[in-house]
Design a protein around this motif. Structure first.
Motif, mmCIF file in Angstrom:
data_model
loop_
_atom_site.group_PDB
_atom_site.id
_atom_site.type_symbol
_atom_site.label_atom_id
_atom_site.label_comp_id
_atom_site.label_asym_id
_atom_site.label_seq_id
_atom_site.Cartn_x
_atom_site.Cartn_y
_atom_site.Cartn_z
ATOM 1 N N MET A 1 0.834 -1.181 0.000
ATOM 2 C CA MET A 1 0.000 0.000 0.000
ATOM 3 C C MET A 1 0.884 1.251 0.000
ATOM 4 O O MET A 1 1.903 1.295 0.667
ATOM 5 C CB MET A 1 -0.882 -0.021 1.243
ATOM 6 N N VAL A 2 0.482 2.229 -0.741
ATOM 7 C CA VAL A 2 1.234 3.471 -0.845
ATOM 8 C C VAL A 2 0.339 4.602 -0.361
ATOM 9 O O VAL A 2 -0.789 4.741 -0.801
ATOM 10 C CB VAL A 2 1.669 3.723 -2.305
ATOM 11 N N ARG A 3 0.849 5.401 0.570
ATOM 12 C CA ARG A 3 0.092 6.538 1.092
ATOM 13 C C ARG A 3 0.888 7.799 0.855
ATOM 14 O O ARG A 3 2.071 7.857 1.165
ATOM 15 C CB ARG A 3 -0.173 6.379 2.581
ATOM 16 N N SER A 4 0.251 8.793 0.319
ATOM 17 C CA SER A 4 0.907 10.070 0.044
ATOM 18 C C SER A 4 2.183 9.884 -0.764
ATOM 19 O O SER A 4 3.150 10.606 -0.591
ATOM 20 C CB SER A 4 1.216 10.818 1.339
ATOM 21 N N GLY A 5 2.188 8.861 -1.604
ATOM 22 C CA GLY A 5 3.333 8.618 -2.457
ATOM 23 C C GLY A 5 4.479 7.874 -1.815
ATOM 24 O O GLY A 5 5.497 7.635 -2.450
ATOM 25 N N VAL A 6 4.331 7.477 -0.548
ATOM 26 C CA VAL A 6 5.429 6.834 0.172
ATOM 27 C C VAL A 6 5.127 5.352 0.391
ATOM 28 O O VAL A 6 4.052 4.993 0.832
ATOM 29 C CB VAL A 6 5.668 7.510 1.542
ATOM 30 N N ALA A 7 6.107 4.511 0.060
ATOM 31 C CA ALA A 7 5.982 3.067 0.285
ATOM 32 C C ALA A 7 7.185 2.595 1.083
ATOM 33 O O ALA A 7 8.253 3.189 1.019
ATOM 34 C CB ALA A 7 5.928 2.331 -1.047
ATOM 35 N N VAL A 23 11.394 -9.762 -3.605
ATOM 36 C CA VAL A 23 11.841 -8.368 -3.572
ATOM 37 C C VAL A 23 11.297 -7.638 -4.788
ATOM 38 O O VAL A 23 10.726 -6.553 -4.678
ATOM 39 C CB VAL A 23 13.385 -8.279 -3.533
ATOM 40 N N GLN A 24 11.471 -8.247 -5.956
ATOM 41 C CA GLN A 24 10.997 -7.636 -7.196
ATOM 42 C C GLN A 24 9.486 -7.416 -7.167
ATOM 43 O O GLN A 24 9.003 -6.372 -7.589
ATOM 44 C CB GLN A 24 11.368 -8.500 -8.396
ATOM 45 N N GLU A 25 8.754 -8.396 -6.664
ATOM 46 C CA GLU A 25 7.293 -8.283 -6.597
ATOM 47 C C GLU A 25 6.865 -7.130 -5.695
ATOM 48 O O GLU A 25 5.969 -6.361 -6.040
ATOM 49 C CB GLU A 25 6.683 -9.590 -6.107
ATOM 50 N N ALA A 26 7.493 -7.024 -4.536
ATOM 51 C CA ALA A 26 7.133 -5.965 -3.590
ATOM 52 C C ALA A 26 7.454 -4.588 -4.158
ATOM 53 O O ALA A 26 6.637 -3.666 -4.083
ATOM 54 C CB ALA A 26 7.851 -6.163 -2.261
ATOM 55 N N VAL A 27 8.635 -4.456 -4.756
ATOM 56 C CA VAL A 27 9.029 -3.168 -5.331
ATOM 57 C C VAL A 27 8.131 -2.823 -6.512
ATOM 58 O O VAL A 27 7.649 -1.693 -6.637
ATOM 59 C CB VAL A 27 10.523 -3.185 -5.732
ATOM 60 N N SER A 28 7.866 -3.791 -7.378
ATOM 61 C CA SER A 28 6.991 -3.553 -8.535
ATOM 62 C C SER A 28 5.595 -3.134 -8.102
ATOM 63 O O SER A 28 4.987 -2.256 -8.719
ATOM 64 C CB SER A 28 6.910 -4.805 -9.406
ATOM 65 N N LEU A 31 5.751 0.489 -7.091
ATOM 66 C CA LEU A 31 5.896 1.367 -8.256
ATOM 67 C C LEU A 31 4.603 1.440 -9.054
ATOM 68 O O LEU A 31 4.245 2.505 -9.571
ATOM 69 C CB LEU A 31 7.049 0.889 -9.137
ATOM 70 N N ALA A 32 3.878 0.330 -9.144
ATOM 71 C CA ALA A 32 2.610 0.312 -9.872
ATOM 72 C C ALA A 32 1.570 1.210 -9.209
ATOM 73 O O ALA A 32 0.682 1.736 -9.879
ATOM 74 C CB ALA A 32 2.078 -1.120 -9.967
ATOM 75 N N LYS A 33 1.700 1.400 -7.911
ATOM 76 C CA LYS A 33 0.764 2.267 -7.180
ATOM 77 C C LYS A 33 1.251 3.703 -7.114
ATOM 78 O O LYS A 33 0.785 4.494 -6.311
ATOM 79 C CB LYS A 33 0.521 1.709 -5.793
ATOM 80 N N LYS A 34 2.233 4.034 -7.963
ATOM 81 C CA LYS A 34 2.723 5.409 -8.122
ATOM 82 C C LYS A 34 3.409 5.970 -6.879
ATOM 83 O O LYS A 34 3.234 7.126 -6.525
ATOM 84 C CB LYS A 34 1.590 6.347 -8.556
ATOM 85 N N ALA A 35 4.224 5.150 -6.234
ATOM 86 C CA ALA A 35 5.034 5.659 -5.122
ATOM 87 C C ALA A 35 5.992 6.710 -5.662
ATOM 88 O O ALA A 35 6.485 6.604 -6.776
ATOM 89 C CB ALA A 35 5.826 4.520 -4.480
ATOM 90 N N THR A 36 6.242 7.735 -4.875
ATOM 91 C CA THR A 36 7.227 8.747 -5.260
ATOM 92 C C THR A 36 8.499 8.610 -4.430
ATOM 93 O O THR A 36 9.524 9.185 -4.761
ATOM 94 C CB THR A 36 6.667 10.175 -5.098
ATOM 95 N N ILE A 37 8.402 7.862 -3.342
ATOM 96 C CA ILE A 37 9.570 7.527 -2.537
ATOM 97 C C ILE A 37 9.385 6.103 -2.035
ATOM 98 O O ILE A 37 8.289 5.704 -1.659
ATOM 99 C CB ILE A 37 9.783 8.507 -1.370
ATOM 100 N N THR A 61 17.628 -0.372 -9.518
ATOM 101 C CA THR A 61 17.563 0.121 -10.900
ATOM 102 C C THR A 61 16.124 0.446 -11.283
ATOM 103 O O THR A 61 15.852 1.497 -11.876
ATOM 104 C CB THR A 61 18.163 -0.916 -11.861
ATOM 105 N N ALA A 62 15.185 -0.439 -10.956
ATOM 106 C CA ALA A 62 13.781 -0.212 -11.295
ATOM 107 C C ALA A 62 13.242 1.044 -10.617
ATOM 108 O O ALA A 62 12.525 1.839 -11.229
ATOM 109 C CB ALA A 62 12.943 -1.431 -10.897
ATOM 110 N N VAL A 63 13.586 1.216 -9.355
ATOM 111 C CA VAL A 63 13.110 2.377 -8.592
ATOM 112 C C VAL A 63 13.654 3.668 -9.195
ATOM 113 O O VAL A 63 12.910 4.624 -9.446
ATOM 114 C CB VAL A 63 13.518 2.250 -7.103
ATOM 115 N N LEU A 64 14.951 3.703 -9.447
ATOM 116 C CA LEU A 64 15.560 4.922 -9.970
ATOM 117 C C LEU A 64 15.121 5.216 -11.403
ATOM 118 O O LEU A 64 14.918 6.371 -11.765
ATOM 119 C CB LEU A 64 17.079 4.838 -9.849
ATOM 120 N N ARG A 65 14.930 4.172 -12.219
ATOM 121 C CA ARG A 65 14.429 4.371 -13.591
ATOM 122 C C ARG A 65 13.022 4.946 -13.599
ATOM 123 O O ARG A 65 12.653 5.675 -14.505
ATOM 124 C CB ARG A 65 14.424 3.057 -14.358
#
Length: 129
Positions: A1-7, A23-28, A31-37, A61-65
């Motif tokens: 869950m992402v709140r105010s852009g933070v995960a 790890v990849q699943e959690a990060v993806s 990112l799919a929920k539009k986290a900004t941080i 890499t995925a986060v920074l891209r």
């Protein structure tokens, strides 16, 4: 869950070939929920091998891209040594955050003005017996 852009992704246990996809699943998912941080908490990682390190670097890499700010906390001595051995000791540190940082959670530097709200996406890894 992402709140105010933070995960927040919390990793616990061994990080290796078997657990890397979590790890990849959690990060993806973040990112799919539009986290900004994204706060990556490695405090509970008891072991990390080369495959686990590869999973962390792919996640970074995925986060920074995606243009998302990355904050890493809790890099333990074993993972720090592994990073040092490959000449990448600074790659998973708070240096990934920009200098105008605020607080993310539990004393971690962050890079987003809404960092006081932290959502959690758990990636539970295999526990050492």
């Amino acid at each position: 869950m992402v709140r105010s852009g933070v995960a927040r992704v919390i990793l616990v246990g061994e990080l290796d070939l078997d657990s890397g996809p979590a790890v990849q699943e959690a990060v993806s998912a973040c990112l799919a929920k539009k986290a900004t941080i994204l706060c990556l908490d490695l405090t509970g990682v008891s072991f990390c091998d080369c495959a686990g390190l590869s999973a962390l670097l792919r996640a970074r890499t995925a986060v920074l891209r995606a243009g998302v700010d990355l904050v890493v906390e809790g890099v333990g001595t074993q993972l720090a040594r592994l990073l040092r051995l490959i000449g990448a000791e600074g790659i998973l540190t708070e240096r990934n955050a920009n200098p105008e940082s605020t607080r993310c959670a539990s004393g971690t530097a962050a890079t987003h003005r809404h960092a006081e709200t932290v959502a959690t996406a758990d990636a539970r890894l295999r526990k050492l017996a």
